[in-house]
Design a protein around this motif. Structure first.
Motif, PDB file in Angstrom:
ATOM      1  N   THR A 162      -3.328  -1.747   4.861  1.00 14.79           N
ATOM      2  CA  THR A 162      -3.140  -2.568   3.666  1.00 14.79           C
ATOM      3  C   THR A 162      -1.681  -2.578   3.228  1.00 14.79           C
ATOM      4  O   THR A 162      -1.112  -3.642   2.929  1.00 14.79           O
ATOM      5  CB  THR A 162      -4.036  -2.066   2.528  1.00 14.79           C
ATOM      6  N   ALA A 184      -4.948  -9.392   0.475  1.00 18.71           N
ATOM      7  CA  ALA A 184      -4.772  -8.547   1.661  1.00 18.71           C
ATOM      8  C   ALA A 184      -5.718  -7.356   1.667  1.00 18.71           C
ATOM      9  O   ALA A 184      -6.403  -7.090   2.666  1.00 18.71           O
ATOM     10  CB  ALA A 184      -3.320  -8.077   1.752  1.00 18.71           C
ATOM     11  N   PHE A 206       0.672 -12.034   6.524  1.00 13.30           N
ATOM     12  CA  PHE A 206      -0.073 -12.189   7.774  1.00 13.30           C
ATOM     13  C   PHE A 206       0.502 -13.255   8.714  1.00 13.30           C
ATOM     14  O   PHE A 206       0.041 -13.398   9.841  1.00 13.30           O
ATOM     15  CB  PHE A 206      -1.540 -12.543   7.457  1.00 13.30           C
ATOM     16  N   LEU A 258      -5.027 -15.119   2.791  1.00 13.79           N
ATOM     17  CA  LEU A 258      -5.034 -13.730   3.260  1.00 13.79           C
ATOM     18  C   LEU A 258      -3.963 -12.910   2.552  1.00 13.79           C
ATOM     19  O   LEU A 258      -4.210 -11.764   2.148  1.00 13.79           O
ATOM     20  CB  LEU A 258      -4.839 -13.681   4.773  1.00 13.79           C
ATOM     21  N   ASP A 259      -2.778 -13.487   2.373  1.00 12.70           N
ATOM     22  CA  ASP A 259      -1.700 -12.771   1.689  1.00 12.70           C
ATOM     23  C   ASP A 259      -2.089 -12.427   0.253  1.00 12.70           C
ATOM     24  O   ASP A 259      -1.746 -11.351  -0.254  1.00 12.70           O
ATOM     25  CB  ASP A 259      -0.423 -13.604   1.679  1.00 12.70           C
ATOM     26  N   PHE A 281       0.444  -4.853   5.557  1.00  9.83           N
ATOM     27  CA  PHE A 281       0.279  -6.304   5.413  1.00  9.83           C
ATOM     28  C   PHE A 281       0.626  -6.793   4.016  1.00  9.83           C
ATOM     29  O   PHE A 281       1.030  -7.957   3.857  1.00  9.83           O
ATOM     30  CB  PHE A 281      -1.141  -6.717   5.818  1.00  9.83           C
ATOM     31  N   GLU A 282       0.501  -5.942   3.003  1.00  9.43           N
ATOM     32  CA  GLU A 282       0.965  -6.354   1.682  1.00  9.43           C
ATOM     33  C   GLU A 282       2.480  -6.523   1.675  1.00  9.43           C
ATOM     34  O   GLU A 282       3.020  -7.340   0.921  1.00  9.43           O
ATOM     35  CB  GLU A 282       0.528  -5.339   0.628  1.00  9.43           C
TER      36      GLU A 282
END
Length: 314
Positions: free
Chosen positions: A222, A175, A230, A171-172, A225-226
């Protein structure tokens, strides 16, 4: 469409050994607090369509990024995200503002935290409005084993716990693509693909259905979370069995006026036992999917305002 640049400027509030990034409107309505709690993988920004209307209706609207999200604290220890910590943050937030209790509104994981706040700190909860996630009765066996037996090892709740770090890395690394593929509506029904759904979404090159929000709105999620990754939010899932233990001896019935709002197209099933555990509950369904307050903002806001107006103190 909402202008992302008009969202309130946050303040950093020390609570419960952590710091929460808090957005608020309607501070002139001191004494009438309403706390809005986001889900995963979300942000306080998910309540952007409700905040001004609630303030105009006379509420002091308090919207935290909960621990692990945005510019709030993201502790390294997994156990620092258990339900004692998450509900303790909300109680400490009330203490910060000098409030004995508040109306709490939760979506998705935020709803779980609100349900749990009513269980662990019932005197601090005035009323409840929860979206998407109904009350989850405590199972006979710990939750992850319960889910694994029913849904298998690829269920993302199970995967997050049994394979720590694996999904976080995928996920990272993806993202923007993950969030673009996740925040969709009117997705055509299809048989689930093999594998873990969140990893599949992160790696899928083409989104399905229609976007829930504009590119500018999605950019807020975005960017957050970037910057953070996560793992903080995923650690909420990694405490489900710990939470199961914490809630072992707690009265499971919630004695608060409650509104439960479902999305008619949501994959989360409606609860058949909700009135048993939450006897003072009203139930409403809106024609939308999981991201209720963002997919159907006007209907959600009006439903909240109407219910609150009907439940004003005599």
């Amino acid at each position: 469409m909402f202008n992302a640049t008009s969202f309130p400027t946050p303040t950093l509030v020390p609570v419960n050994g952590a710091v929460l990034e808090v957005f608020e409107v309607g501070s002139e309505n001191a004494g009438n607090p309403i706390v809005l709690c986001h889900g995963w993988p979300e942000h306080a920004f998910s309540w952007r369509y409700q905040m001004a209307a609630l303030a105009a209706a006379g509420f002091h609207v308090i919207v935290p990024n909960q621990r692990g999200f945005g510019n709030s604290s993201s502790p390294e220890n997994v156990t620092d995200y258990d339900i004692t910590c998450l509900t303790g943050d909300l109680v400490a937030l009330l203490d910060h503002y000098g409030y004995e209790d508040a109306i709490f509104v939760g979506h998705d994981w935020g709803a779980n935290v609100v349900w749990s706040t009513a269980l662990l700190h019932p005197d601090r909860v005035r009323k409840i409005i929860n979206l998407a996630l109904p009350y989850q009765p405590r199972t006979d066996v710990p939750w992850i084993a319960f889910m694994e037996a029913i849904f298998g090892s690829d269920n993302y709740f199970v995967h997050f716990n049994r394979q720590p770090g694996v999904a976080d890395a995928v996920l990272d690394a993806n993202a923007a693509q993950f969030l673009r593929n996740l925040f969709r509506k009117n997705v055509p029904p299809a048989r689930p693909a093999p594998g873990m759904v969140m990893i599949n979404l992160a790696e899928a090159g083409t989104p399905l259905g229609e976007p829930v929000m504009s590119e500018d709105e999605l950019a807020v999620f975005t960017a957050a979370f970037e910057r953070t990754g996560f793992t903080g939010g995923i650690n909420w899932y990694r405490n489900l069995d710990r939470n199961w233990q914490i809630l072992a001896d707690v009265d499971p019935v919630i004695h608060k006026p409650t509104l439960m709002i479902y999305g008619e197209q949501d994959m989360i099933p409606k609860s058949e036992t909700l009135p048993h555990f939450v006897p003072d509950v009203d139930v409403l369904s809106l024609d939308c999917g999981h991201w209720i307050q963002q997919e159907a903002p006007e209907q959600t806001t009006q439903a909240i305002l109407d219910w609150l107006a009907d439940h004003e103190p005599a």
